[in-house]
Design an enzyme around this catalytic site. Sequence first.
Site, PDB file in Angstrom:
ATOM      1  N   SER A   1       0.819  -1.212   0.000  1.00 58.56           N
ATOM      2  CA  SER A   1       0.000   0.000   0.000  1.00 58.56           C
ATOM      3  C   SER A   1       0.854   1.263   0.000  1.00 58.56           C
ATOM      4  O   SER A   1       1.613   1.506  -0.936  1.00 58.56           O
ATOM      5  CB  SER A   1      -0.945  -0.049   1.196  1.00 58.56           C
ATOM      6  OG  SER A   1      -1.909   0.961   1.148  1.00 58.56           O
TER       7      SER A   1
ATOM      8  N   ASP B   1      -2.553   6.054  -3.571  1.00 52.70           N
ATOM      9  CA  ASP B   1      -1.433   5.433  -2.864  1.00 52.70           C
ATOM     10  C   ASP B   1      -0.862   4.318  -3.731  1.00 52.70           C
ATOM     11  O   ASP B   1      -1.247   4.150  -4.891  1.00 52.70           O
ATOM     12  CB  ASP B   1      -1.848   4.942  -1.477  1.00 52.70           C
ATOM     13  CG  ASP B   1      -2.892   3.838  -1.530  1.00 52.70           C
ATOM     14  OD1 ASP B   1      -3.575   3.703  -2.565  1.00 52.70           O
ATOM     15  OD2 ASP B   1      -3.036   3.103  -0.537  1.00 52.70           O
TER      16      ASP B   1
ATOM     17  N   ASP C   1      -1.098   1.068  -4.061  1.00 54.14           N
ATOM     18  CA  ASP C   1      -1.941   0.058  -4.719  1.00 54.14           C
ATOM     19  C   ASP C   1      -3.277   0.629  -5.166  1.00 54.14           C
ATOM     20  O   ASP C   1      -4.163  -0.103  -5.596  1.00 54.14           O
ATOM     21  CB  ASP C   1      -2.149  -1.156  -3.820  1.00 54.14           C
ATOM     22  CG  ASP C   1      -2.915  -0.832  -2.540  1.00 54.14           C
ATOM     23  OD1 ASP C   1      -2.908   0.329  -2.116  1.00 54.14           O
ATOM     24  OD2 ASP C   1      -3.513  -1.751  -1.960  1.00 54.14           O
TER      25      ASP C   1
ATOM     26  N   ASP D   1      -5.888   1.905  -3.698  1.00 54.26           N
ATOM     27  CA  ASP D   1      -7.183   1.721  -3.031  1.00 54.26           C
ATOM     28  C   ASP D   1      -7.549   2.941  -2.183  1.00 54.26           C
ATOM     29  O   ASP D   1      -8.595   2.981  -1.551  1.00 54.26           O
ATOM     30  CB  ASP D   1      -7.232   0.439  -2.192  1.00 54.26           C
ATOM     31  CG  ASP D   1      -6.237   0.414  -1.043  1.00 54.26           C
ATOM     32  OD1 ASP D   1      -5.409   1.339  -0.928  1.00 54.26           O
ATOM     33  OD2 ASP D   1      -6.277  -0.557  -0.258  1.00 54.26           O
TER      34      ASP D   1
END
Length: 461
Positions: free
Chosen positions: A106, A253, A255, A257
């Site tokens: 992340s 961010d 990834d 999400d």
Amino acid sequence: MGRYFGTDGFRGTANENLTADHAFKVGRFLGWYFGTLKKQNGDLSSPRIIIGKDTRRSSYMFEYSLVGGLTASGADAYLLHVTTTPSVAYISRVDSFDCGIMISASHNPYHDNGIKLINSSGEKMEESVIALIEDYLDGKLHVFDKDWDEIPYAHDDKIGRTVDYVSGRNRYIGYLISLGLYSFRGKRIGLDCANGSAWNVAKSVFDALGAETHVINAEPNGVNINNNAGSTHIGGLQKFVVDNNLDAGFAYDGDADRCLCVDEKGNVITGDHILYIYGRYMKSRGKLVNNTVVTTVMSNFGLYKAFDDAGIDYAKTAVGDKYVYEYMKENDCCIGGEQSGHIIFSKYASTGDGILTSLKMMEVMMATEKPLSELASPFTVYPQVLVNVKVRNKSEAQADPDVQAAVEGVAEELGSTGRILVRESGTEPLIRVMVEAEDESTCRRYVDSVVEVIKKKGHAV
């Protein structure tokens, strides 16, 4: 909290506390476990497991290790390659995969990585399955009514295969484009892709919807993910939006999400702002199911004041998008999220989706013909002071009667003008003391008063 898997997967520093061997074993277990479940249901086909990854250098190592474990156990591994976490959740659900795996840490720096597991419904993997994986890693697996010193390998034509499934990522991009209710033509939009998963997805979506798209931090090299970029380092996007006279900016961010926004004046629009803006928009259209927006205990006090003024109800969960989604699912709520930018629109996705969030903010802008600054203006962010106190024992410190009395005293004095939140860190030996009030000096005075009691009672290290 699990032994290896936390609320957001198995995360650690690559090849230190998260190794290629861990990934191989996770793959071994998942391939065997889902294959066994299928056989018990009379289905002799190979398990199908989808894998995505972010742009970290170690993601390739973990991808190949997972594939080795999966195929050795008889599963077929379908590779989305570099993609977003929400795309793995979407494809897991719509293409009926047995489970999905996302390789990402992340918003963490490049030297960290993680393994996130997603079930066939596109939701975070059930805790019961996570516990079995941890048991297998610890060499004490008991499942299917027996103990397993080791799980069997597949042989001959039962050995799994690898399938290139980049078409799945393209289908996800098409899905996002299909959600665009308005043309973005005439809008100048900035995107900060954090040198991560969004780098080859977000621009395609905004271009297809007609925006004049300006992109920064979309040149990943394996070590620059989240490096002074993206939603956790939003200053660069603020300057970019102002310098280039853009209508809005969106920062993701690693990834993708999460999403935070920047208005046309360069102000940050947090996850709390997003919940307010979209919650109010839905209410105005009669679409806010149960008249409720789901937040976490870390949402700003000003958000609740703004909701009260708008006649919107709200729920508070523990910190973590997992808990937000669980509450939403159990109570039939349509929007929820975190201050950090994890926003869930349950009609469209089962997880936080940064690109979807930016599309929804564009939808409100286009529908109301108002800039982000005006949409956010009724929400006043309250000053916040947060102090982390390192303690010997978190639960003992928080349960101390004198500490509790100090917290209750602050809460009583603040009344309806602010709030105090004292909670344990989930990963460190810390007690977090946070106060929100109408001015920073009040916040500081009340935080210091509680911290002083924690130290006076001997809990601090």
